[in-house]
Every structure is written in structure tokens, then in C-alpha cells.
Design a protein around this motif. Sequence first.
Motif, mmCIF file in Angstrom:
data_model
loop_
_atom_site.group_PDB
_atom_site.id
_atom_site.type_symbol
_atom_site.label_atom_id
_atom_site.label_comp_id
_atom_site.label_asym_id
_atom_site.label_seq_id
_atom_site.Cartn_x
_atom_site.Cartn_y
_atom_site.Cartn_z
ATOM 1 N N PHE A 102 6.859 -6.896 -0.159
ATOM 2 C CA PHE A 102 7.187 -5.465 -0.110
ATOM 3 C C PHE A 102 6.320 -4.651 -1.072
ATOM 4 N N LYS A 105 6.277 -0.626 -1.806
ATOM 5 C CA LYS A 105 7.550 -0.018 -1.391
ATOM 6 C C LYS A 105 8.286 0.530 -2.602
ATOM 7 N N ARG A 106 9.004 1.611 -2.380
ATOM 8 C CA ARG A 106 9.854 2.170 -3.427
ATOM 9 C C ARG A 106 11.254 1.606 -3.256
ATOM 10 N N VAL A 107 11.813 1.131 -4.355
ATOM 11 C CA VAL A 107 13.145 0.524 -4.328
ATOM 12 C C VAL A 107 14.006 1.114 -5.440
ATOM 13 N N THR A 121 17.116 -2.916 -4.409
ATOM 14 C CA THR A 121 17.326 -2.788 -2.966
ATOM 15 C C THR A 121 16.578 -1.566 -2.479
ATOM 16 N N GLY A 122 16.315 -1.518 -1.170
ATOM 17 C CA GLY A 122 15.512 -0.445 -0.546
ATOM 18 C C GLY A 122 16.168 0.918 -0.579
ATOM 19 N N PHE A 124 18.110 -1.266 2.559
ATOM 20 C CA PHE A 124 17.527 -1.900 3.737
ATOM 21 C C PHE A 124 17.472 -0.955 4.929
ATOM 22 N N ASN A 127 14.309 1.759 4.118
ATOM 23 C CA ASN A 127 12.916 1.317 4.156
ATOM 24 C C ASN A 127 12.729 -0.178 4.383
ATOM 25 N N VAL A 129 13.737 -2.856 2.726
ATOM 26 C CA VAL A 129 13.711 -3.795 1.596
ATOM 27 C C VAL A 129 15.145 -4.260 1.341
#
Length: 185
Positions: A102, A105-107, A121-122, A124, A127, A129
Motif C-alpha cells: 500500500f 496510500k494515506r491511512v 486502517t484505510g 478499507f 481506499n 487499505v
Amino acid sequence: MAPKQRKAQVSRNPDLIRGIGKYSRSKMYHKRGLWAIKAKNGGSFPCHDKKPAADVPAVKPAKFYPADDVKKPLINKHKPKPTKLRASITPGTVLIILAGRFKGKRVVFLKQLSSGLLLVTGPFKINGVPLRRVNQSYVIGTSTKVDISGVNVEKFDDKYFAKEGQKKKKKGEGEFFEAEKEVGV
């Protein structure tokens, strides 16, 4: 006034190599001042009366001696310290993942686990994740914060992410030959 810090006791004869001191026996005799103790007590070391020892059964010497010298393992005094969380990472902070599946990706950071990894976590649905563990060296903290006061993350710990160990079946003789017949047919 704060209590005095105790210094670790340092040997007067530092080791060059384990078991070999920097100074000789006669040099240490003078360094420790044993000559002064001997002079004070009339040319001999002071003797203390020995306490009567309890009867110890005679122990036979070992009949076996190893051919090679057995090395004594060094003592490991390292105590693992809990991982320090970076000041910029607080629950609800949006992080950017720098490596792995990932990457980029921003989480959202939820909490730090006992192993020192971060639970992120995203989410989920937004995005893609999932809930996962990430090492904090692989994330960058942003100034964006998300309110996660309604999220309960108590049940998530390192055991939650542990893989279940599957026991391998040992093939018996019969199963081995059956598999061979299937391949040969």
C-alpha cells in the motif's frame, strides 16, 4: 536535592582480551595498595577466623574431561525497551505509507501495539487499505487529524494478527505409493 547517581564499578585492571588484564600481577599488587596493608599488619596479610563449614560429602572428581576447551558464553545484559512513538504520530493522525503493498496510500493511525508496531486502517471502504500493522519507520505523519473517539480498538493486539500454525501431515508408506501410482498412470 536529587539522590546521587551510582556509577557502575569499573575494574582497576581493564581486560585487553577476555581473561587477560592490562596490568601484570605485580603492577596490580602496587596499584591496589596491598603493600600498605601488609606493612600495617607486620609483614603479612590480616587473617580472619574461618567459620566452621558444614560437613560436605566428598565429591569424586569427574572421570570425563572434554578434549577441547568449552567456551563460556558471554553474558547478554541487554533489556529490550518499549518502542518510543514519534511525537508527530497520535491516534487519529493521517499517515502516508512509504513501502509495501500500500505504498503511497494515506491511512489513519489507531494505536500502537505492544510489539511497537502501529495499527493503521484505510478505512478499507474508502481506499482499500485493511486493518494492518506497520513499522513507524515506514510512515510519514501528516498534520491532518481525524476524530476516532467512537472507534473501539481494544480487541486488536499482536495475537489478533498471528497466523494459525497448520500441522503438516506426515505421509505414511501407503499414501506415498498411492501418490506415485497417480503420477505414473
